[in-house]
Design a protein around this motif. Structure first.
Motif, PDB file in Angstrom:
ATOM      1  N   UNK A 135      14.442  -3.452  12.311  1.00  0.00           N
ATOM      2  CA  UNK A 135      13.013  -3.271  12.564  1.00  0.00           C
ATOM      3  C   UNK A 135      12.313  -4.615  12.636  1.00  0.00           C
ATOM      4  N   UNK A 136      12.704  -5.535  11.737  1.00  0.00           N
ATOM      5  CA  UNK A 136      12.042  -6.834  11.666  1.00  0.00           C
ATOM      6  C   UNK A 136      12.231  -7.656  12.936  1.00  0.00           C
ATOM      7  N   UNK A 137      13.252  -7.344  13.720  1.00  0.00           N
ATOM      8  CA  UNK A 137      13.488  -8.083  14.946  1.00  0.00           C
ATOM      9  C   UNK A 137      12.498  -7.705  16.043  1.00  0.00           C
ATOM     10  N   UNK A 138      11.767  -6.621  15.858  1.00  0.00           N
ATOM     11  CA  UNK A 138      10.798  -6.194  16.856  1.00  0.00           C
ATOM     12  C   UNK A 138       9.452  -5.963  16.159  1.00  0.00           C
ATOM     13  N   UNK A 139       8.733  -7.057  15.887  1.00  0.00           N
ATOM     14  CA  UNK A 139       7.534  -6.966  15.051  1.00  0.00           C
ATOM     15  C   UNK A 139       6.275  -6.494  15.763  1.00  0.00           C
ATOM     16  N   UNK A 140       6.417  -5.945  16.971  1.00  0.00           N
ATOM     17  CA  UNK A 140       5.248  -5.428  17.673  1.00  0.00           C
ATOM     18  C   UNK A 140       5.192  -3.920  17.513  1.00  0.00           C
ATOM     19  N   UNK A 141       4.028  -3.410  17.120  1.00  0.00           N
ATOM     20  CA  UNK A 141       3.869  -1.985  16.882  1.00  0.00           C
ATOM     21  C   UNK A 141       3.346  -1.306  18.136  1.00  0.00           C
ATOM     22  N   UNK A 169      10.342   5.372  -3.407  1.00  0.00           N
ATOM     23  CA  UNK A 169       9.466   5.222  -4.565  1.00  0.00           C
ATOM     24  C   UNK A 169       9.076   6.599  -5.095  1.00  0.00           C
ATOM     25  N   UNK A 170       9.154   6.778  -6.409  1.00  0.00           N
ATOM     26  CA  UNK A 170       8.898   8.097  -7.000  1.00  0.00           C
ATOM     27  C   UNK A 170       7.446   8.294  -7.407  1.00  0.00           C
ATOM     28  N   UNK A 171       6.582   7.363  -7.079  1.00  0.00           N
ATOM     29  CA  UNK A 171       5.146   7.544  -7.281  1.00  0.00           C
ATOM     30  C   UNK A 171       4.439   7.076  -6.015  1.00  0.00           C
ATOM     31  N   UNK A 172       3.179   7.442  -5.872  1.00  0.00           N
ATOM     32  CA  UNK A 172       2.468   7.092  -4.649  1.00  0.00           C
ATOM     33  C   UNK A 172       2.080   5.621  -4.609  1.00  0.00           C
ATOM     34  N   UNK A 173       2.203   5.057  -3.435  1.00  0.00           N
ATOM     35  CA  UNK A 173       1.724   3.700  -3.172  1.00  0.00           C
ATOM     36  C   UNK A 173       0.940   3.722  -1.865  1.00  0.00           C
ATOM     37  N   UNK A 174      -0.035   2.837  -1.757  1.00  0.00           N
ATOM     38  CA  UNK A 174      -0.833   2.724  -0.538  1.00  0.00           C
ATOM     39  C   UNK A 174      -0.621   1.324   0.029  1.00  0.00           C
ATOM     40  N   UNK A 175      -0.214   1.266   1.295  1.00  0.00           N
ATOM     41  CA  UNK A 175       0.061   0.000   1.977  1.00  0.00           C
ATOM     42  C   UNK A 175      -0.795  -0.126   3.229  1.00  0.00           C
ATOM     43  N   UNK A 176      -1.029  -1.363   3.618  1.00  0.00           N
ATOM     44  CA  UNK A 176      -1.756  -1.643   4.847  1.00  0.00           C
ATOM     45  C   UNK A 176      -0.958  -2.644   5.680  1.00  0.00           C
ATOM     46  N   UNK A 177      -0.848  -2.372   6.953  1.00  0.00           N
ATOM     47  CA  UNK A 177      -0.224  -3.294   7.888  1.00  0.00           C
ATOM     48  C   UNK A 177      -1.330  -4.018   8.662  1.00  0.00           C
ATOM     49  N   UNK A 178      -1.306  -5.347   8.613  1.00  0.00           N
ATOM     50  CA  UNK A 178      -2.297  -6.152   9.321  1.00  0.00           C
ATOM     51  C   UNK A 178      -1.727  -6.566  10.677  1.00  0.00           C
ATOM     52  N   UNK A 179      -2.497  -6.357  11.734  1.00  0.00           N
ATOM     53  CA  UNK A 179      -2.031  -6.633  13.083  1.00  0.00           C
ATOM     54  C   UNK A 179      -2.955  -7.602  13.796  1.00  0.00           C
ATOM     55  N   UNK A 227      -2.413  -8.603  19.702  1.00  0.00           N
ATOM     56  CA  UNK A 227      -1.269  -8.128  20.488  1.00  0.00           C
ATOM     57  C   UNK A 227      -0.494  -7.026  19.758  1.00  0.00           C
ATOM     58  N   UNK A 228      -1.079  -6.517  18.676  1.00  0.00           N
ATOM     59  CA  UNK A 228      -0.427  -5.493  17.844  1.00  0.00           C
ATOM     60  C   UNK A 228       0.870  -5.975  17.213  1.00  0.00           C
ATOM     61  N   UNK A 229       0.969  -7.286  16.992  1.00  0.00           N
ATOM     62  CA  UNK A 229       2.106  -7.825  16.260  1.00  0.00           C
ATOM     63  C   UNK A 229       1.755  -7.901  14.773  1.00  0.00           C
ATOM     64  N   UNK A 230       2.764  -7.665  13.964  1.00  0.00           N
ATOM     65  CA  UNK A 230       2.542  -7.588  12.531  1.00  0.00           C
ATOM     66  C   UNK A 230       2.264  -8.978  11.945  1.00  0.00           C
ATOM     67  N   UNK A 287      -7.357 -12.690   9.439  1.00  0.00           N
ATOM     68  CA  UNK A 287      -7.765 -12.605  10.850  1.00  0.00           C
ATOM     69  C   UNK A 287      -7.141 -11.420  11.577  1.00  0.00           C
ATOM     70  N   UNK A 288      -6.991 -10.322  10.876  1.00  0.00           N
ATOM     71  CA  UNK A 288      -6.435  -9.111  11.485  1.00  0.00           C
ATOM     72  C   UNK A 288      -7.499  -8.424  12.334  1.00  0.00           C
ATOM     73  N   UNK A 289      -7.099  -7.902  13.463  1.00  0.00           N
ATOM     74  CA  UNK A 289      -8.028  -7.174  14.325  1.00  0.00           C
ATOM     75  C   UNK A 289      -7.770  -5.670  14.310  1.00  0.00           C
ATOM     76  N   UNK A 290      -6.652  -5.263  13.710  1.00  0.00           N
ATOM     77  CA  UNK A 290      -6.325  -3.841  13.618  1.00  0.00           C
ATOM     78  C   UNK A 290      -5.488  -3.600  12.372  1.00  0.00           C
TER      79      UNK A 290
END
Length: 231
Positions: free
Chosen positions: A104-110, A127-137, A140-143, A172-175
């Motif tokens: 997955x890491x080889x293609x960092x564009x979403x 993970x056995x409990x809830x976690x909340x994550x955010x992906x910054x893009x 160009x929608x790259x991570x 400086x994330x736009x999405x």
């Protein structure tokens, strides 16, 4: 051979032995149970290595993802699985998990929800409990990076919009792609999930930061707010 005695793999026809079968036909020809049998080498007095492996898989619904959630002590419950064999199984599954993450890491564009799911899955699927994550893009929608926003309990977690947007502005994330897990396996969003998503979408509009999707991850599947028309 005595009745009810399990025949050793060594006495099987050559083409039925997992190691020989791999050498002759390739790894793709082996079942999941046969691959695990190669890892453990032997079974117990009542089961061959393949038979024991089939039983372990059957207990997790023949699902390798659920198998990967078992720890060493869980595996050692089975007669014939000692600490060394349990460690071998856990290590092999962890290598598979890391390989998937490397791919997955080889293609960092979403490009879609599946791409986002693959990125997040490596972080929180087991993970056995809830976690909340955010992906910054970026535009160009790259991570740019993944950020864990919060840890919760078994039934819920909270996400602070102020922290989320502060992190986005600092990088400086736009999405953004949002994600949290449901350890229960039920991926349908709760009313709370929907309300939080609406608030973040509205807040993002003011800051010109687009919320592209909110992914909810279960044991082996996911729910996409965007794909479901909720964003």
């Amino acid at each position: 051979m005595k009745p009810n005695t399990i025949q050793s793999i060594k006495n099987w026809a050559t083409e039925d032995r997992p190691r020989e079968k791999m050498l002759e036909k390739g790894r793709e020809a082996l079942s999941d149970a046969e691959l695990i049998a190669i890892l453990i080498g032997s079974g117990n007095s009542h089961e061959s290595a393949v038979g024991l492996s089939r039983r372990i898989l059957r207990d997790v619904g023949d699902n390798l993802i659920q198998l990967s959630q078992l720890n060493i002590n869980d595996l050692m419950v089975y007669n014939g699985i000692g600490e060394a064999k349990a460690i071998s199984i856990v290590a092999a599954l962890e290598l598979g998990r890391r390989r998937r993450f490397a791919e997955v890491a080889q293609q960092p564009k979403i490009k879609n929800s599946k791409d986002a799911f693959e990125f997040f899955y490596m972080r929180i699927a087991d993970i056995e409990h809830e976690q909340f994550w955010v992906m910054l893009l970026n535009p160009a929608n790259k991570v740019i990076k993944l950020v864990k926003v919060s840890d919760g309990g078994i039934n819920g977690t909270s996400a602070d919009p102020k922290r989320i947007f502060k992190t986005a502005l600092e990088n400086n994330a736009t999405a953004l792609m949002l994600c949290h897990n449901h350890p229960s396996g039920n991926v349908l969003p709760s009313d709370r999930d929907k309300a939080l998503t609406r608030n973040l979408v509205n807040g993002g509009k003011l800051l010109e930061i687009k919320i592209l999707d909110h992914i909810i991850i279960g044991i082996d599947k996911y729910f996409s707010f965007a794909d479901s028309g909720l964003i």
